[in-house]
Write an enzyme that holds these catalytic residues in place. Structure first.
Site, mmCIF file in Angstrom:
data_model
loop_
_atom_site.group_PDB
_atom_site.id
_atom_site.type_symbol
_atom_site.label_atom_id
_atom_site.label_comp_id
_atom_site.label_asym_id
_atom_site.label_seq_id
_atom_site.Cartn_x
_atom_site.Cartn_y
_atom_site.Cartn_z
ATOM 1 N N LYS A 201 0.665 -1.189 0.034
ATOM 2 C CA LYS A 201 -0.057 0.043 0.132
ATOM 3 C C LYS A 201 0.694 1.201 0.002
ATOM 4 C CE LYS A 201 -3.189 2.888 0.273
ATOM 5 N NZ LYS A 201 -3.972 3.010 1.496
ATOM 6 N N CYS A 255 -3.325 10.362 1.443
ATOM 7 C CA CYS A 255 -2.390 9.079 1.041
ATOM 8 C C CYS A 255 -1.254 9.560 0.405
ATOM 9 C CB CYS A 255 -3.303 8.313 0.019
ATOM 10 S SG CYS A 255 -4.561 7.477 0.744
#
Length: 407
Positions: A201, A255
């Site tokens: 991720k 993010c």
């Protein structure tokens, strides 16, 4: 029953999607205002299709509470910021959530962590909490990492269609969790180990950050020699193995602007390209300010109060302001004692956030001579004709008016 912990931009859509697809779900959040709003039948942020999904989930029986439930399955979707000094992940919210789970969970429970974490966080920070509760991780309590992969503005589609990664200690537990997500996800679901899932991720978002940094560095290079960076990128991307992303006024969101710092903080001296990319992207708000200064000077403009910034969110057509380049730029302006002079407007932001904030496009445009487009909302694209006669700096390459300045 599945107890989803954290009802923000990730947890709420996940809880609603699970409930709408047949799972018994209780959504938990420590923020009483969020819980009260949801129990009143209202969503807490704007997202295409979210209200419809909310009503379907409520009809299916979803409940919202400030309390943690005694059950066999938990999904933790709490914030994981980073320490701006050490650049390391700050897992305080995740730790507190896990400690609360341990107070109520039963032997054999599965705890799924969706929050993005740096590689090794679950081993270093979460397993010790399980052990402190008198359980054996991997035997009594099963830890799983299933990092989210959705973005505001297209959440529900991506929640259904994006591939997922499930990291678990044991394949059979990973397959159990896969079955949960399989109930609504049509994308490929890959089962692997926990640390691989953690790293995957972070690597995904870091790759995009580096690509954007390359585009932003090209902006600066092309500006020096008066070259059209957008035309150069357009032509370069005709090559079958080249895909340069778009430059812009900075990188925001929770993010891409955050996750690369996890690697910089955890692997000092090794994450050199990653660190350089972060510095380039973080420098863009200052670069925009330099462009504003030069354009004002070129046009004989001195009154900063006649400058308008369009856009407060970090991307177009959402109300998410986390790590917004505009807010970063305003912080820079505060250092020069002029941050409270410019006028600001964003159609997606309805509450008071900054000084001199406007809530109507026409009124806003009537008060300025120089417009800086920082976010490409559909509204401004549909109203380009209203910008005629104004000086325009377009940081998103969406304005086709003659004479428009670009990055």
């Amino acid at each position: 029953m599945i107890n989803v912990i954290g009802l923000g931009y990730i947890g709420l859509p996940t809880a609603l999607m699970l409930a709408a697809h047949g799972w018994e779900v209780v959504g938990t959040d420590y923020n009483q205002e969020i819980v009260n709003t949801l129990n009143l039948g209202q969503t807490t942020f704007k997202e295409q299709g979210l209200d419809e999904l909310f009503h379907a989930a409520v009809k299916a029986g979803i409940r919202f509470s400030e309390d943690y439930m005694k059950t066999d399955t938990y999904i933790l979707s709490v914030a994981t910021p980073y320490d701006k000094l050490s650049k390391k992940i700050d897992p305080q919210y995740l730790i507190k959530a896990m400690q609360s789970v341990m107070k109520v969970c039963t032997k054999g429970a599965i705890v799924i962590i969706e929050s993005t974490v740096s590689p090794g966080t679950i081993d270093k920070q979460i397993r010790p909490i399980v052990e402190a509760g008198g359980f054996v991780p991997g035997e009594d309590i099963h830890l799983v990492h299933a990092p989210e992969r959705i973005i505001p503005g297209n959440m529900l589609y991506e929640l259904k269609h994006n591939a997922r990664t499930i990291g678990a200690d044991h394949l059979n537990v990973g397959e159990q969790v896969k079955a949960i997500y399989d109930s609504f996800c049509v994308g490929e679901i890959i089962v692997t180990d926990i640390k691989t899932a953690e790293m995957t991720k972070v690597v995904e978002n870091t790759y995009r950050d580096i690509n954007i940094a390359y585009a932003n560095e090209l902006v600066k290079i092309c500006h020096v020699d008066n070259m059209d960076v957008y035309e150069i990128i357009r032509i370069a991307n005709r090559h079958p193995r080249v895909n340069i992303l778009k430059p812009g006024p900075g990188v925001g969101g929770h993010c891409i602007s955050v996750d690369p710092w996890f690697l910089v903080g955890d692997y000092p001296g090794l994450a050199n390209i990653i660190l350089a990319a972060r510095r380039i992207n973080d420098s863009m708000p200052e670069f925009v300010l330099e462009r504003i200064h030069d354009i004002m000077k070129e046009n004989g403009m001195r009154d900063v109060s006649r400058v308008g910034l369009y856009g407060l969110t970090y991307k177009e057509n959402v109300d998410d302001m986390r790590e917004s380049p505009t807010l970063q730029m305003l912080d820079c302006m505060e250092k020069h004692l002029c941050g409270n002079l410019v006028k600001i407007y964003d159609p997606m932001v309805k509450e008071d956030v900054v000084a001199n904030q406007y809530y109507d496009l026409d009124t806003f445009l009537g008060e300025i001579d120089f417009l800086v487009i920082l976010v490409g909302h559909k509204e401004i694209i549909d109203n380009m004709h209203k910008l005629k006669g104004k000086v325009v700096l377009d940081t998103r390459n969406i304005c086709d008016l003659e004479g428009t300045y670009r990055l």
